[in-house]
Each structure stands twice: as C-alpha cells, then as structure tokens.
Design an enzyme around this catalytic site. Sequence first.
Site, PDB file in Angstrom:
ATOM      1  N   ARG A  23      11.646  -6.048   5.235  1.00 16.40           N
ATOM      2  CA  ARG A  23      11.491  -4.637   4.861  1.00 16.40           C
ATOM      3  C   ARG A  23      12.472  -3.736   5.623  1.00 16.40           C
ATOM      4  NH1 ARG A  23       5.663  -1.801   5.011  1.00 16.40           N
ATOM      5  NH2 ARG A  23       5.688  -2.283   7.227  1.00 16.40           N
ATOM      6  N   ARG A  63      -9.844   0.826   9.145  1.00 12.37           N
ATOM      7  CA  ARG A  63      -9.376  -0.537   9.391  1.00 12.37           C
ATOM      8  C   ARG A  63     -10.417  -1.375  10.122  1.00 12.37           C
ATOM      9  NH1 ARG A  63      -3.486   0.708   9.287  1.00 12.37           N
ATOM     10  NH2 ARG A  63      -2.289  -1.205   9.486  1.00 12.37           N
ATOM     11  N   LYS A  80       0.831  -1.213   0.000  1.00  5.89           N
ATOM     12  CA  LYS A  80       0.000   0.000   0.000  1.00  5.89           C
ATOM     13  C   LYS A  80       0.866   1.263   0.000  1.00  5.89           C
ATOM     14  CE  LYS A  80      -2.432  -0.796   3.750  1.00  5.89           C
ATOM     15  NZ  LYS A  80      -1.828  -2.076   4.224  1.00  5.89           N
ATOM     16  N   ARG A 106      -0.278  -8.836  13.225  1.00  5.44           N
ATOM     17  CA  ARG A 106      -0.879  -7.785  12.387  1.00  5.44           C
ATOM     18  C   ARG A 106      -1.715  -8.406  11.268  1.00  5.44           C
ATOM     19  NH1 ARG A 106       4.270  -4.773  10.697  1.00  5.44           N
ATOM     20  NH2 ARG A 106       2.944  -3.474   9.404  1.00  5.44           N
ATOM     21  N   ARG A 151      11.377  -1.347  10.951  1.00  4.67           N
ATOM     22  CA  ARG A 151      10.297  -0.873  11.824  1.00  4.67           C
ATOM     23  C   ARG A 151      10.156  -1.793  13.023  1.00  4.67           C
ATOM     24  NH1 ARG A 151       4.954   0.530   8.366  1.00  4.67           N
ATOM     25  NH2 ARG A 151       4.051  -0.593  10.122  1.00  4.67           N
TER      26      ARG A 151
HETATM   27  P1  AMP Z   1       0.540   0.877   9.147  1.00  8.15           P
HETATM   28  O1  AMP Z   1       1.715   1.758   8.936  1.00  8.15           O
HETATM   29  O2  AMP Z   1      -0.658   1.297   8.332  1.00  8.15           O
HETATM   30  O3  AMP Z   1       0.874  -0.586   8.982  1.00  8.15           O
HETATM   31  O4  AMP Z   1       0.085   1.060  10.682  1.00  8.15           O
HETATM   32  C1  AMP Z   1       0.938   0.709  11.731  1.00  8.15           C
HETATM   33  C2  AMP Z   1       0.146   0.536  13.011  1.00  8.15           C
HETATM   34  O5  AMP Z   1      -0.509   1.774  13.348  1.00  8.15           O
HETATM   35  C3  AMP Z   1      -0.968  -0.494  12.970  1.00  8.15           C
HETATM   36  O6  AMP Z   1      -0.486  -1.815  13.193  1.00  8.15           O
HETATM   37  C4  AMP Z   1      -1.874   0.005  14.089  1.00  8.15           C
HETATM   38  O7  AMP Z   1      -1.347  -0.319  15.355  1.00  8.15           O
HETATM   39  C5  AMP Z   1      -1.778   1.511  13.936  1.00  8.15           C
HETATM   40  N1  AMP Z   1      -2.822   2.035  13.019  1.00  8.15           N
HETATM   41  C6  AMP Z   1      -2.632   2.668  11.831  1.00  8.15           C
HETATM   42  N2  AMP Z   1      -3.799   2.988  11.255  1.00  8.15           N
HETATM   43  C7  AMP Z   1      -4.770   2.516  12.091  1.00  8.15           C
HETATM   44  C8  AMP Z   1      -6.195   2.505  12.051  1.00  8.15           C
HETATM   45  N3  AMP Z   1      -6.883   3.022  11.023  1.00  8.15           N
HETATM   46  N4  AMP Z   1      -6.854   1.935  13.100  1.00  8.15           N
HETATM   47  C9  AMP Z   1      -6.194   1.415  14.146  1.00  8.15           C
HETATM   48  N5  AMP Z   1      -4.857   1.370  14.241  1.00  8.15           N
HETATM   49  C10 AMP Z   1      -4.136   1.916  13.225  1.00  8.15           C
END
Ligand code: AMP
Length: 215
Positions: free
Chosen positions: A128, A89, A14, A172, A161
């Site tokens: 990554r 999400r 993404k 996740r 990360r």
């Molecule tokens: P990402 O970079 O999109 O993979 O997000 C990393 C982490 O941020 C996720 O594993 C969640 O802990 C948190 N996070 C990001 N966006 C959301 C969302 N829309 N709802 C809940 N947690 C989020």
Amino acid sequence: MLRTILLGPPGAGKGTQAVKIVEKYHIPHISTGDIFRENIKKGTELGKKAQEYMNRGELVPDDLVIDIATTRLLEDDCKNGFLLDGFPRTVYQAEKLDAFLAANGMKLDKVIDIAVEKEELITRLTGRRVCKGCGASYHIVNIPSKQEGICDTCGGELFQRADDNVETVTNRIEVYNNQTMPLVDYYEKAGVIVHVDGAESLDNVFNAIVDALGE
Ligand code: AMP
C-alpha cells in the site's frame, strides 16, 4: 439518516470503501486511525501518546479512543448520521459506544463486516502507498499510480505508512483476530450486521454494501 460502522481487518479496504460510501450517503467519515495520524503529524500530546502503540501495531488504550470518537460524534455534521471506520475495535469500546448512542437518543442502523483472508491482507498492506496530499490509497502492483510515487488525483507524494511493514502488519492482523473479531458476534446478536466478501473487486464490494444499506 444512516449510522453505520465498517468492521474488518486492516487491509480489508475499509478506507477505500468509506470514501465511496460517504460520497453516496452524504455522511461524515470518522476514522480514529486518521485522527491519530493527524495528531502525530501535528505533534500533539494525543499524537505522542498514540504513536508508540501504532508503530507496534497495537491498539491505543480504550479510554483514549472512546473519548476521541464520542467527542467527534457530538459535532454538528453527525446529526444526520456517520460512518465509523476503525472504531470500535474492542467489545469494551462497542459497549461504550452503545451507551453513548443510547444516552444521546441514537441507534446504529447497520454494521458492515468486510472479510478478507490473511495472506491477501499482508499482500495488500505491505504494497500500500498513500498520498500525503489527499490521502488516496494505491498499491504498487494492484492499483499503481500512473507515475511512480506521485498521486494521480492531486500530484502529491506517495508514501508507505509506518505501520505497513510485514512485522507490524502481521501483528495488526493478530490483534484484529484476538480483540476485534469478537465484535462480529456482538453485532450479530444485536441483529445489525451484514457480511460482505472483501476479496471481490472494489466495485463489487461497494455494490454489496449499497445493497445492504439501501439506496
Ligand atoms: P487504522 O488506520 O484504522 O488501521 O488505525 C491505525 C492504528 O491506530 C491502529 O493499528 C491502532 O494502533 C490505532 N487505532 C485506530 N483506531 C483505534 C481504536 N478504535 N482502538 C484502538 N486503537 C486504534
């Protein structure tokens, strides 16, 4: 004008596709994960609240995320559209987003669902590496930087990360399957979803997205 959402499990690409999409369509890239990571880096209250959930690979509570996303969507640069990456999400978040958009006279154009199978996601995420300077994404095997640990674009340091280790990654993906997958149905019913095969090359995935969104 393009209001769109990128949907897909962690590791589906993404973030990488988002960079290409916003460049082509001249819309802002809104990643709630990026917003949380910036806040963690700056040591803000929001960052402190989000960090423990993120490190476990769990979702940050809905109300916190919804507030952040909708506040961001009210900024001027979103007037001609936006690309949401990592939000919504949960079905609750999607319902709140719909209500917000309706209240502000906006409508979603498309939701792009990028699908990739679990084994491939784990390989991608655990390998990554991300640039501290510009955020560019690499993979130790599939997309290595020219010089190990150094970004090709800006010379910044590459890091892993905190949530890209096997345990957190597995969680996740589980969280995605349980809490986010229902959104595929949700947007299917709304008639706005398009499905893209994320196992294809970066360019093929991007071309499929452009086909779906239109020029
Ligand atoms: P990402 O970079 O999109 O993979 O997000 C990393 C982490 O941020 C996720 O594993 C969640 O802990 C948190 N996070 C990001 N966006 C959301 C969302 N829309 N709802 C809940 N947690 C989020």
